[in-house]
Design a protein around this motif. Structure first.
Motif, PDB file in Angstrom:
ATOM      1  N   ASP A  21      -4.913  -4.698   5.451  1.00 52.20           N
ATOM      2  CA  ASP A  21      -5.044  -5.661   4.346  1.00 52.20           C
ATOM      3  C   ASP A  21      -4.672  -7.077   4.808  1.00 52.20           C
ATOM      4  N   SER A  59     -11.316   0.341   2.849  1.00 51.38           N
ATOM      5  CA  SER A  59     -10.445   1.499   2.629  1.00 51.38           C
ATOM      6  C   SER A  59     -11.134   2.535   1.739  1.00 51.38           C
ATOM      7  N   ASP A  92       0.839  -1.196   0.000  1.00 49.41           N
ATOM      8  CA  ASP A  92       0.000   0.000   0.000  1.00 49.41           C
ATOM      9  C   ASP A  92       0.875   1.248   0.000  1.00 49.41           C
TER      10      ASP A  92
HETATM   11  N1  LIG Z   1       0.119  -2.273 -10.122  1.00 47.69           N
HETATM   12  C1  LIG Z   1      -0.391  -3.451  -9.781  1.00 47.69           C
HETATM   13  N2  LIG Z   1       0.165  -4.596 -10.233  1.00 47.69           N
HETATM   14  C2  LIG Z   1      -0.351  -5.778  -9.880  1.00 47.69           C
HETATM   15  N3  LIG Z   1      -1.407  -5.942  -9.101  1.00 47.69           N
HETATM   16  C3  LIG Z   1      -2.003  -4.860  -8.604  1.00 47.69           C
HETATM   17  C4  LIG Z   1      -1.517  -3.545  -8.922  1.00 47.69           C
HETATM   18  N4  LIG Z   1      -2.306  -2.645  -8.295  1.00 47.69           N
HETATM   19  C5  LIG Z   1      -3.218  -3.347  -7.609  1.00 47.69           C
HETATM   20  N5  LIG Z   1      -3.051  -4.686  -7.788  1.00 47.69           N
HETATM   21  C6  LIG Z   1      -3.847  -5.763  -7.198  1.00 47.69           C
HETATM   22  O1  LIG Z   1      -5.241  -5.535  -7.405  1.00 47.69           O
HETATM   23  C7  LIG Z   1      -6.013  -5.880  -6.260  1.00 47.69           C
HETATM   24  C8  LIG Z   1      -6.853  -4.690  -5.799  1.00 47.69           C
HETATM   25  O2  LIG Z   1      -5.965  -3.630  -5.491  1.00 47.69           O
HETATM   26  P1  LIG Z   1      -6.369  -2.444  -4.530  1.00 47.69           P
HETATM   27  O3  LIG Z   1      -5.185  -1.532  -4.389  1.00 47.69           O
HETATM   28  O4  LIG Z   1      -7.669  -1.869  -4.944  1.00 47.69           O
HETATM   29  O5  LIG Z   1      -6.494  -3.219  -3.144  1.00 47.69           O
HETATM   30  P2  LIG Z   1      -7.503  -2.947  -1.991  1.00 47.69           P
HETATM   31  O6  LIG Z   1      -7.112  -3.798  -0.840  1.00 47.69           O
HETATM   32  O7  LIG Z   1      -8.887  -3.121  -2.509  1.00 47.69           O
HETATM   33  O8  LIG Z   1      -7.329  -1.421  -1.683  1.00 47.69           O
HETATM   34  P3  LIG Z   1      -6.271  -0.646  -0.794  1.00 47.69           P
HETATM   35  O9  LIG Z   1      -5.178  -0.199  -1.746  1.00 47.69           O
HETATM   36  O10 LIG Z   1      -7.042   0.505  -0.282  1.00 47.69           O
HETATM   37  O11 LIG Z   1      -5.755  -1.552   0.261  1.00 47.69           O
HETATM   38  C9  LIG Z   1      -5.019  -6.345  -5.186  1.00 47.69           C
HETATM   39  O12 LIG Z   1      -4.981  -7.748  -5.185  1.00 47.69           O
HETATM   40  C10 LIG Z   1      -3.701  -5.787  -5.687  1.00 47.69           C
HETATM   41  O13 LIG Z   1      -2.601  -6.584  -5.284  1.00 47.69           O
END
Ligand SMILES: Nc1ncnc2c1ncn2[C@@H]1O[C@H](COP(=O)(O)OP(=O)(O)OP(=O)(O)O)[C@@H](O)[C@H]1O
Ligand SMILES: Cc1ncc(C[n+]2csc(CCOP(=O)(O)O)c2C)c(N)n1
Ligand SMILES: [Mg+2]
Length: 324
Positions: free
Chosen positions: A77, A217, A49
């Protein structure tokens, strides 16, 4: 001091030999990579994050709060997967070398890492617009992770703690005179925005009873939708059952409150589902989590997310926090 020596001196002064010492860290920060020894029969949950100045926090926010929140959003998370925090690495991009800022930031960072018994096993420091990233790993018994995909029609939907406080605190940052908040209410709400809590104990306790889980979040409306899509189900939420803090309850009612609770974000509570057959055990287990849990609705077969208050359907046009 030349720049490369200053970078090493900075690491030495602010990061080396700080935070919990864990026996499963076989090679610590300081080599080209850390080497970690997970216990037998355990799986590792990994999450990343990032927090960016001006996007996730105001430029004037205390560095102590920034350090605390950076750890907490990552621990949240891990909590949502039912994992127990173990290790973290830190990528720091800073606009300048500011000792006072680094002192406050690392105090907040290590206080939170200590709380979760999570060792800092490495990182990287670069110059640029302030961007802070943690990658964290947590431990789980083999194949026991809580995921977004196991919700079934008939399961009860729960959330931990209260929702909407951070969103109201953010609104008060923008307009301090809004809502007529007194100092006690303002302090309580700001604590939730700047010093959130990750529900790690709850995540590990519900690991065997919950059918799905996610941490909140971006706001319940959007985050619960991730559970519904992954599980190929729908849900009905009872808006009057959404838990609110005393401050939120006193300051905002009705639709305005629901909007903060559904779409505001920054709550870092857990949302999870429990099948009827496991509700009894779940209720006993959850008493030890150190946080209240509230039933807020039910999983249904029909796809989509529906909201009702006093048996009447309520429609919303707002949506959850999104960067793009
Ligand atoms: N740049 C990236 N490359 C690979 N996977 C990604 C990337 N960005 C996000 N993900 C994956 O996509 C999924 C959703 O990501 P997201 O950041 O929305 O997570 P979240 O837990 O919903 O939100 P938060 O960031 O607020 O914790 C996760 O499994 C994350 O690992
Ligand atoms: C100054 C300031 N502006 C906006 C917000 C609100 N906010 C920022 S990120 C986020 C969701 C999680 O982001 P991510 O999905 O990147 O983890 C929310 C609700 C704030 N807290 N401070
Ligand atoms: Mg998450």
């Amino acid at each position: 001091m030349d720049n490369s020596r200053r970078e090493f001196a900075l690491i030495e002064r602010f990061f080396r030999h700080r935070g919990p010492v864990r026996r499963d860290v076989r090679i610590h920060a300081g080599d080209d990579a850390a080497v970690l020894a997970p216990p037998p029969q355990s799986h590792i949950a990994v999450t990343t994050d990032t927090m960016v100045a001006g996007v996730h926090f105001d430029h004037h926010l205390s560095p102590h709060a920034i350090g605390h929140k950076l750890v907490t959003v990552n621990m949240s998370d891990l909590a949502a997967m039912g994992a127990e925090p173990a290790w973290a690495s830190l990528a720091l991009t800073l606009p300048e070398y500011d000792e006072t800022w680094l002192e406050g930031f690392t105090e907040g960072l290590f206080a939170a890492l200590d709380f979760f018994n999570c060792a800092l096993v490495g990182g990287d420091i670069t110059r640029g617009p302030m961007t802070l990233t943690i990658t964290a790993q947590g431990l789980l018994p083999n194949d026991r992770a809580l995921t977004r995909s196991g919700a079934q029609p008939g399961d009860t939907i729960f959330v931990s703690g209260t929702l909407g406080d951070a969103a109201l605190a953010l609104a008060l940052q923008h307009d301090p005179t809004a809502f007529n908040a007194n100092d006690t209410q303002r302090d309580a709400l700001e604590k939730r925005l700047f010093y959130p809590t990750a529900r790690v104990m709850l995540g590990t306790l519900i690991r065997n009873q919950a059918s799905s889980a996610i941490d909140l979040s971006d706001g319940l409306g959007g985050d619960l939708t991730h559970i519904l899509s992954a599980s190929k189900v729908g849900a009905r939420i009872h808006l009057d059952a959404l838990p609110a803090s005393a401050a939120l309850d006193a300051l905002v009612q009705g639709e305005a409150r629901w909007k903060l609770q559904l779409f505001g974000g920054d709550d870092y509570e857990l949302c999870f589902t429990v099948p009827q057959s496991r509700l009894g055990v779940f209720e006993t287990m959850s008493k030890h989590a150190g946080v209240a849990v509230s039933p807020i609705g039910v999983i249904e077969k029909e796809p989509g997310l529906r909201f009702e208050a006093k048996k009447k359907q309520v429609e919303f046009t707002a949506s959850s926090y999104s960067h793009f």
